[in-house]
Design a protein around this motif. Structure first.
Motif, PDB file in Angstrom:
ATOM      1  N   HIS A 144       0.874  -1.176   0.000  1.00  0.00           N
ATOM      2  CA  HIS A 144       0.000   0.000   0.000  1.00  0.00           C
ATOM      3  C   HIS A 144       0.907   1.220   0.000  1.00  0.00           C
ATOM      4  CE1 HIS A 144      -2.717   3.127   1.526  1.00  0.00           C
ATOM      5  NE2 HIS A 144      -3.699   2.382   1.019  1.00  0.00           N
ATOM      6  N   GLY A 145       1.094   1.798  -1.189  1.00  0.00           N
ATOM      7  CA  GLY A 145       2.053   2.900  -1.304  1.00  0.00           C
ATOM      8  C   GLY A 145       3.447   2.415  -0.953  1.00  0.00           C
ATOM      9  N   THR A 146       4.095   3.083  -0.001  1.00  0.00           N
ATOM     10  CA  THR A 146       5.438   2.674   0.422  1.00  0.00           C
ATOM     11  C   THR A 146       5.401   1.749   1.631  1.00  0.00           C
ATOM     12  OG1 THR A 146       5.685   4.618   1.856  1.00  0.00           O
ATOM     13  CG2 THR A 146       6.420   4.829  -0.433  1.00  0.00           C
ATOM     14  N   LEU A 216       3.268   4.562  11.835  1.00  0.00           N
ATOM     15  CA  LEU A 216       3.117   4.527  10.382  1.00  0.00           C
ATOM     16  C   LEU A 216       2.579   5.823   9.786  1.00  0.00           C
ATOM     17  CD1 LEU A 216       1.547   0.948  10.137  1.00  0.00           C
ATOM     18  CD2 LEU A 216       3.943   1.571   9.775  1.00  0.00           C
ATOM     19  N   GLY A 217       2.229   6.768  10.615  1.00  0.00           N
ATOM     20  CA  GLY A 217       1.710   8.037  10.112  1.00  0.00           C
ATOM     21  C   GLY A 217       0.257   8.233  10.496  1.00  0.00           C
ATOM     22  N   ALA A 218      -0.067   9.439  10.900  1.00  0.00           N
ATOM     23  CA  ALA A 218      -1.406   9.734  11.412  1.00  0.00           C
ATOM     24  C   ALA A 218      -2.487   9.609  10.352  1.00  0.00           C
ATOM     25  CB  ALA A 218      -1.426  11.139  12.020  1.00  0.00           C
ATOM     26  N   GLU A 219      -2.122   9.732   9.057  1.00  0.00           N
ATOM     27  CA  GLU A 219      -3.122   9.760   7.997  1.00  0.00           C
ATOM     28  C   GLU A 219      -3.447   8.381   7.425  1.00  0.00           C
ATOM     29  OE1 GLU A 219      -4.674  12.588   7.364  1.00  0.00           O
ATOM     30  OE2 GLU A 219      -3.408  13.429   8.939  1.00  0.00           O
ATOM     31  N   LEU A 220      -2.687   7.346   7.810  1.00  0.00           N
ATOM     32  CA  LEU A 220      -2.875   6.030   7.199  1.00  0.00           C
ATOM     33  C   LEU A 220      -4.252   5.446   7.519  1.00  0.00           C
ATOM     34  CD1 LEU A 220      -1.771   3.555   5.650  1.00  0.00           C
ATOM     35  CD2 LEU A 220      -0.954   2.687   7.871  1.00  0.00           C
ATOM     36  N   ILE A 221      -4.609   5.418   8.787  1.00  0.00           N
ATOM     37  CA  ILE A 221      -5.865   4.816   9.223  1.00  0.00           C
ATOM     38  C   ILE A 221      -6.874   5.918   9.515  1.00  0.00           C
ATOM     39  CG2 ILE A 221      -6.978   3.331  10.926  1.00  0.00           C
ATOM     40  CD1 ILE A 221      -4.243   2.029  11.385  1.00  0.00           C
ATOM     41  N   GLY A 226     -18.722   6.955  13.831  1.00  0.00           N
ATOM     42  CA  GLY A 226     -19.909   6.142  14.065  1.00  0.00           C
ATOM     43  C   GLY A 226     -19.899   4.793  13.368  1.00  0.00           C
ATOM     44  N   LEU A 227     -18.903   4.536  12.502  1.00  0.00           N
ATOM     45  CA  LEU A 227     -18.879   3.293  11.737  1.00  0.00           C
ATOM     46  C   LEU A 227     -17.661   2.429  12.037  1.00  0.00           C
ATOM     47  CD1 LEU A 227     -20.111   4.603   8.257  1.00  0.00           C
ATOM     48  CD2 LEU A 227     -21.434   3.401  10.008  1.00  0.00           C
ATOM     49  N   GLY A 228     -16.482   3.037  12.084  1.00  0.00           N
ATOM     50  CA  GLY A 228     -15.289   2.243  12.326  1.00  0.00           C
ATOM     51  C   GLY A 228     -14.052   2.865  11.720  1.00  0.00           C
ATOM     52  N   TYR A 229     -13.195   2.025  11.143  1.00  0.00           N
ATOM     53  CA  TYR A 229     -11.907   2.489  10.644  1.00  0.00           C
ATOM     54  C   TYR A 229     -11.666   1.930   9.238  1.00  0.00           C
ATOM     55  CZ  TYR A 229     -11.175   3.505  15.582  1.00  0.00           C
ATOM     56  OH  TYR A 229     -11.302   3.990  16.869  1.00  0.00           O
ATOM     57  N   MET A 230     -10.831   2.629   8.486  1.00  0.00           N
ATOM     58  CA  MET A 230     -10.496   2.180   7.145  1.00  0.00           C
ATOM     59  C   MET A 230      -9.139   2.690   6.724  1.00  0.00           C
ATOM     60  SD  MET A 230     -12.632   4.748   4.596  1.00  0.00           S
ATOM     61  CE  MET A 230     -11.641   4.293   3.171  1.00  0.00           C
ATOM     62  N   ILE A 231      -8.542   2.012   5.759  1.00  0.00           N
ATOM     63  CA  ILE A 231      -7.371   2.503   5.044  1.00  0.00           C
ATOM     64  C   ILE A 231      -7.830   2.800   3.627  1.00  0.00           C
ATOM     65  CG2 ILE A 231      -5.166   1.820   4.027  1.00  0.00           C
ATOM     66  CD1 ILE A 231      -4.516   0.359   6.588  1.00  0.00           C
ATOM     67  N   ALA A 232      -7.587   4.005   3.152  1.00  0.00           N
ATOM     68  CA  ALA A 232      -8.046   4.394   1.826  1.00  0.00           C
ATOM     69  C   ALA A 232      -7.401   3.538   0.743  1.00  0.00           C
ATOM     70  CB  ALA A 232      -7.743   5.870   1.573  1.00  0.00           C
ATOM     71  N   LYS A 233      -8.111   3.359  -0.372  1.00  0.00           N
ATOM     72  CA  LYS A 233      -7.527   2.618  -1.483  1.00  0.00           C
ATOM     73  C   LYS A 233      -6.296   3.339  -1.991  1.00  0.00           C
ATOM     74  CE  LYS A 233     -11.625   0.269  -3.233  1.00  0.00           C
ATOM     75  NZ  LYS A 233     -12.477   0.018  -4.423  1.00  0.00           N
ATOM     76  N   ASP A 234      -5.287   2.557  -2.390  1.00  0.00           N
ATOM     77  CA  ASP A 234      -4.049   3.122  -2.894  1.00  0.00           C
ATOM     78  C   ASP A 234      -4.319   3.812  -4.221  1.00  0.00           C
ATOM     79  OD1 ASP A 234      -1.427   3.741  -2.743  1.00  0.00           O
ATOM     80  OD2 ASP A 234      -0.656   1.744  -3.151  1.00  0.00           O
ATOM     81  N   ALA A 235      -3.873   5.036  -4.346  1.00  0.00           N
ATOM     82  CA  ALA A 235      -4.097   5.779  -5.582  1.00  0.00           C
ATOM     83  C   ALA A 235      -3.271   5.223  -6.725  1.00  0.00           C
ATOM     84  CB  ALA A 235      -3.749   7.246  -5.370  1.00  0.00           C
TER      85      ALA A 235
END
Length: 235
Positions: A144-146, A216-221, A226-235
């Motif tokens: 996922h990215g680097t 790993l960086g504040a923006e990864l997760i 109200g729903l949960g957590y996700m990792i964005a799809k790799d661009a």
């Protein structure tokens, strides 16, 4: 009905929940210990009826199925699972080594067949391959990215540098990386990390998310309120 679970999956982790169906206590304990070392969350049942009940009620990533079971034979269990629309991978682990038995098992809906006695490293490798196939991945390493995550080697790298993660951190990260773009609830993440009977703190997931963000960086997760957590799809 006899259910047993791990009391603490520590060490290496693959963020996967497994149902072990085995009536031989000595074999089951050996397999559970080995899989616990690999970080799998393992639920153990000892007869065919309990296997069907468990498989229908829990989100398992894979079933390890013996054939010679009390109450209901393993092949019958497998056929019933498939008839009920249960699609999780099934790896038959049995002493029945005749070609005809292998053919029956595969034709009944098994994804792989391993004859006892077996090497535990080979068992874990076959399990990872089946889970990978179910997820639509041909490569063992998740990228996922680097960021890379290698389930077999229990290694995570960021920008080429290794990152040390605890077993639980590793398990949570793999669960999110396996489905980029999908929001996983707190309960879904807990299901990937814990077997039956393990005590789960009220803020356990949040603690591990915080630790992963620091490493790993504040923006990864991302937190989807109200729903949960996700990792964005790799661009």
């Amino acid at each position: 009905m006899h259910f047993m679970s791990d009391t603490g999956a520590v060490g290496r982790a693959d963020a996967m929940r497994i149902l072990l169906v085995e009536d031989d206590k000595m074999i089951a304990e050996g397999v559970r210990k080995a899989l616990r070392g690999e970080g799998f969350a393992v639920d153990w049942v000892q007869d065919g009826e309990s296997a069907l009940t468990a498989a229908a009620g829990e989100p398992y990533d894979l079933v390890l199925l013996d054939l010679g079971l009390p109450k209901r034979d393993g092949l019958d269990v497998l056929r019933a699972m498939r008839a009920r629309g249960l699609t999780m991978p099934v790896l038959i682990v049995t002493a029945r080594d005749a070609v005809a038995d292998r053919v029956k098992g595969l034709d009944a809906g098994a994804d792989d067949y391993l004859v006892k006695p077996f090497d535990l490293d080979e068992l874990a490798a076959r399990m990872r391959a089946l889970i990978r196939r179910q997820a639509g991945r041909s490569e063992s390493v998740i990228r996922h990215g680097t960021l890379t995550l290698d389930p077999a080697a229990h290694q995570v790298t960021l920008d080429g540098a290794p990152v040390a993660l605890s077993a639980r951190e590793f398990a949570l990260l793999e669960a999110l990386l396996a489905r980029p773009g999908a929001v996983l609830s707190k309960s879904q993440l807990e299901e990937k990390m814990y077997g039956w009977g393990e005590e789960i703190g009220s803020n356990t997931v949040e603690v591990y998310i915080h630790a992963l963000r620091k490493k790993l960086g504040a923006e990864l997760i991302r937190n989807v309120r109200g729903l949960g957590y996700m990792i964005a799809k790799d661009a």
